[in-house]
Design an enzyme around this catalytic site. Structure first.
Site, short mmCIF file in Angstrom:
data_model
loop_
_atom_site.label_atom_id
_atom_site.label_comp_id
_atom_site.label_asym_id
_atom_site.label_seq_id
_atom_site.Cartn_x
_atom_site.Cartn_y
_atom_site.Cartn_z
N LYS A 166 0.97 -1.09 0.13
CA LYS A 166 -0.09 -0.06 0.14
C LYS A 166 0.90 1.38 0.04
O LYS A 166 1.92 1.20 0.74
CB LYS A 166 -0.94 0.05 1.14
N SER B 137 -9.75 2.01 2.92
CA SER B 137 -8.85 2.42 1.92
C SER B 137 -7.76 1.74 1.19
O SER B 137 -7.20 2.16 0.27
CB SER B 137 -7.97 3.61 2.71
N SER C 44 -10.01 -0.45 7.09
CA SER C 44 -9.52 -0.49 5.72
C SER C 44 -8.71 -1.61 5.29
O SER C 44 -8.33 -1.37 4.01
CB SER C 44 -8.53 0.95 5.68
#
Length: 488
Positions: free
Chosen positions: A79, A154, A178
């Protein structure tokens, strides 16, 4: 047959027998990225040259008979809020579009020691603020099961890249769900460890008392492998817990007979889509059939979790994001004077959701409102933690749906912040209480994956993994979706 169809154990054996090489695995990952990422857009940056170079170096090492690392040669996606030295870390924001860290996160050092190979940086909602990855300033990521649907957020890029079989595993971050919410939407396994179990050093902060790095994988066993590598105390992180890391793989016994499982009635009631509730109820019945004792319980303060979270998280964000002013980090927009430069940099660099949360947080911390909002939210947070503690006096885990619905359509609620915030209603309480929780697939509803959330006691990831693995062994792993008319 694609190498992505093989298990992690199978790949270990084939590497040991020299039937395959690290370069084979990297080439297969790059082939798949070229094949499907134009449909999915999970990546912000693919480090093709770096991945090939690391594979060649590892092949030389393995050819010499050297011992293999725990995740040797496995292609991984990271990420884009986890720092890697020399590789652009944007947090999905234009403000950090030119930011190259001069150090790597602790989890990246651990992955390097385990000899995993980083394929690149994955898309995300800007500064991890969002539940759909539509708030990325680069592009929205699409759900591999249906490109008209969001992958969640996210960590949408992290979940989509694993579901689409572009990488073997990915790392995401979980502040209010997330990791687990996109895992549920994309039909993969996503684990949020106990707060403090995995070092946050090198994770770009959103809300420091809530953020936690965790893995997303194809199955529970792979999650245990990755968690084993990234867990542990870190002197560079003052919130890292000095707690012994158990052998997570030994917890995967496939046996849950006699375990006590709680079902929180607040997580199965109003607002949960009937088809989601049905799949989760079927999973609960399956756990009973496997020998677990199941009983309904109450977590009475759950209903206050979302308002408490959306005071605490934005308050911490307003403090953490104050550093992005054009002076030391990222992009600078010139102005007539210093104050004007601050204004232009932040106005042009931050997207609307980030601005919204900074304003909410600054208001909550302002003189005259601190006690009325932020302090009260912290008191509610304590009550939520006490609810969990009371249940865990008698039960091993708590189960329920990960999300109230399956993945929603791209553009469907992105302009409705309140509806978007409520999408995390089932995951937020876990972050407020600092507990470990996993989302595993438990079937499909109208063709889209449904997630079963399993919540555990602090630092008891072993029990969470045990229950998840036993259920997965009984029902089978989620198949790979068709992406662009092709599957692996």
């Amino acid at each position: 047959m694609s190498l992505f169809n093989d298990s992690l154990k199978g790949l270990h054996k084939r590497l040991a027998k020299r039937e395959i090489t690290a370069s084979d695995l990297v080439n297969e990952s790059l082939r798949r990225i070229v094949e499907v990422d134009s449909h999915i857009k999970a990546f912000i940056k693919v480090d093709e040259e770096g991945a090939r170079q690391r594979a060649r170096e590892l092949d030389e090492k393995l050819a010499s008979g050297a011992e293999r690392g725990f995740l040797a040669a496995l292609p991984a996606g990271i990420k884009d809020n986890i720092c890697i030295e020399g590789m652009t870390t944007t947090c999905g924001s234009q403000l950090l579009s030119n930011y190259e860290p001069i150090y790597s996160a602790t989890v990246m050092h651990k992955l390097a020691q385990a000899e995993a190979i980083t394929m690149g940086k994955l898309n995300m909602d800007e500064f991890a603020m969002g539940s759909s990855t539509e708030n990325s300033s680069y592009h929205p990521t699409r759900n591999p099961w249906n490109p008209e649907k969001v992958p969640g957020g996210s960590s949408g890029g992290s979940a989509a890249s694993v579901a689409a079989r572009e990488v073997y595993f990915s790392l995401g971050s979980d502040t209010g769900g997330s990791i687990r919410q996109p895992a549920a939407f994309c039909g993969v396994v996503g684990l949020k460890p106990t707060y403090g179990r995995v070092s946050r050093y090198g994770l770009v902060a959103f809300a420091s008392s809530l953020d936690q790095i965790g893995p997303l994988t194809k199955n529970v066993e792979d999650t245990a492998y990755v968690l084993q590598v990234i867990s542990g105390h870190d002197a560079c992180d003052s919130t890292s817990a000095n707690v012994e890391v158990p052998d997570y793989l030994s917890a995967l016994t496939g046996e849950i007979k006699g375990m006590r499982i709680a079902v929180a009635k607040e997580m199965m009631g109003e607002g949960i889509d009937p088809s989601v509730r049905e799949r989760v109820q079927e999973a609960i019945v399956k756990l009973e059939q496997m020998g677990a004792y199941v009983e309904e319980v109450s977590l009475p303060h759950t209903e206050y979790a979302v308002p408490a979270y959306y005071l605490i998280a934005p308050a911490e964000a307003s403090s953490n994001l104050a550093r992005y002013d054009g002076v030391r980090y990222g992009v600078r927009k010139e102005g007539k004077n210093l104050v004007d430069m601050y204004l232009e940099t932040r106005s042009q660099g931050f997207g609307p959701e980030v601005k919204r949360r900074i304003m909410l947080g600054t208001y909550a911390l302002s003189s005259g409102y601190y006690d009325a909002y932020y302090l009260k939210a912290q008191k509610v947070r304590t009550l939520i933690r006490q609810d969990f503690d009371k249940v865990f006096e008698q039960f091993d885990v708590i189960v329920g749906p990960t999300t109230p619905t399956t993945a929603f359509g791209i553009g469907e609620i992105v302009n409705d912040p309140l509806t978007m915030y409520m999408n995390d209603i089932l995951t937020i309480p876990v972050n407020l209480a600092g507990l470990p929780a996993i989302s595993i697939p438990c079937g499909l509803a109208e063709g889209m994956p449904v997630g079963l959330q399993i919540i555990g006691k602090p630092f008891d990831e072993s029990t969470v993994l045990r229950v998840a693995h036993a259920y997965e062994q009984e029902t089978g792993p989620m198949p790979a979706p068709m992406v662009g008319g092709k599957t692996e």
